[in-house]
Write an enzyme that holds these catalytic residues in place. Structure first.
Site, mmCIF file in Angstrom:
data_model
loop_
_atom_site.group_PDB
_atom_site.id
_atom_site.type_symbol
_atom_site.label_atom_id
_atom_site.label_comp_id
_atom_site.label_asym_id
_atom_site.label_seq_id
_atom_site.Cartn_x
_atom_site.Cartn_y
_atom_site.Cartn_z
ATOM 1 C CB VAL A 69 -21.793 6.564 3.355
ATOM 2 C CG1 VAL A 69 -22.549 5.022 3.201
ATOM 3 C CG2 VAL A 69 -20.299 5.976 3.040
ATOM 4 C CB SER A 144 -10.141 -5.473 4.690
ATOM 5 O OG SER A 144 -9.426 -6.348 3.737
ATOM 6 C CE1 TYR A 157 -10.871 -2.068 1.016
ATOM 7 C CE2 TYR A 157 -8.892 -3.708 1.796
ATOM 8 C CZ TYR A 157 -10.435 -3.084 1.265
ATOM 9 O OH TYR A 157 -11.519 -4.165 1.306
ATOM 10 C CE LYS A 161 -12.298 -2.032 4.029
ATOM 11 N NZ LYS A 161 -13.850 -1.800 4.201
#
Length: 255
Positions: A69, A144, A157, A161
């Protein structure tokens, strides 16, 4: 299994990134079960083929794509080849664990490339496909629950998110006039190959903590999140856009 009319995706085309395993695979299987022709994309080509084969064995129609991606050109080509899209489920993601002080530029760049840029590219290409074809579609991104809390070691992370949520809301305001809805799913702790990478003792400890804090007394499974995606992808959520759906067992209940 009979599908409720609002959840029937017969005659529609869905594109799922991260479809080789975990939430992505569960989502691809469920969208296909609801009747969609499902394109299963992942940088793990064998995994994507296995997901497509599972769909075919269940009587559905699926096409695998070997796709990174972060490769904008390849993603655009894959979406174009899939034909006019009705559903995009941008699920591909990675996790990196390190303290803030130990986070290296290359670590952050990798997570940013997959978790944000990859979602951005998927959203852009899906929206273009829908607008060009005059299709009132649905784009579902994957955030998330980590974005709502300060979790040691999860800077990269959590930040990416949170960025996905802002992307989702902004895009929703821009493509709504075309009849395109954009929403995000923010799961809590879910058993997937990503979370299974922890050491067994650490895995059990983390799951036990989630269970103690969950009113439902369990952690999530990939299928739980796939059902959330199906809801947002279908006509059952026809008046829903720019929203965050949090299937987390009640561990967190932010406004």
């Amino acid at each position: 299994m009979a599908t409720l009319p609002a959840y029937d995706l017969t005659g529609r085309t869905a594109f799922v990134t991260g479809a080789a395993s975990g939430i992505g695979r569960a989502t691809a299987l469920l969208l296909a079960e609801a009747g969609a022709t499902t394109h299963c994309a992942d940088r793990d080509g064998q995994g994507a083929e296995e997901t497509a084969a599972l769909i075919a064995r269940a009587g559905g129609t699926a096409h695998p794509h070997l796709l990174d991606v972060t490769d904008r050109t390849a993603l655009a080509a894959a979406v174009h080849a899939a034909g006019p899209l009705h559903v995009m489920a941008a699920i591909a993601g990675v996790m990196h664990t390190s303290s803030v002080l130990e986070t290296r530029e290359e670590d952050f760049d990798r997570v940013l490339a997959v978790n944000f840029k990859g979602v951005l590219y998927a959203c852009q290409e899906a929206a273009r496909s829908m607008i060009d074809a005059g299709v009132p579609g649905s784009i579902v991104t994957m955030a998330s629950g980590a974005m709502d809390t300060a979790s040691p070691g999860l800077l990269c992370y959590s930040v990416t998110k949170a960025a996905v949520v802002q992307l989702t809301k902004t895009l929703a305001t821009e493509v709504g006039p075309y009849g395109i809805r954009v929403n995000t799913v923010a799961p809590g702790w879910v058993r997937t190959p990503m979370t299974d990478r922890h050491e067994p003792a650490a895995q059990q400890q983390a799951e036990a903590a989630m269970i103690r804090h969950s009113p439902l007394g369990r952690v999530g499974e990939a299928q739980d999140i796939a059902h959330a995606v199906l809801h947002l992808a279908s006509d059952a959520s026809a008046f829903t856009t720019g929203q965050i759906l949090r299937p987390n067992g009640g561990v967190a209940m932010p406004w």
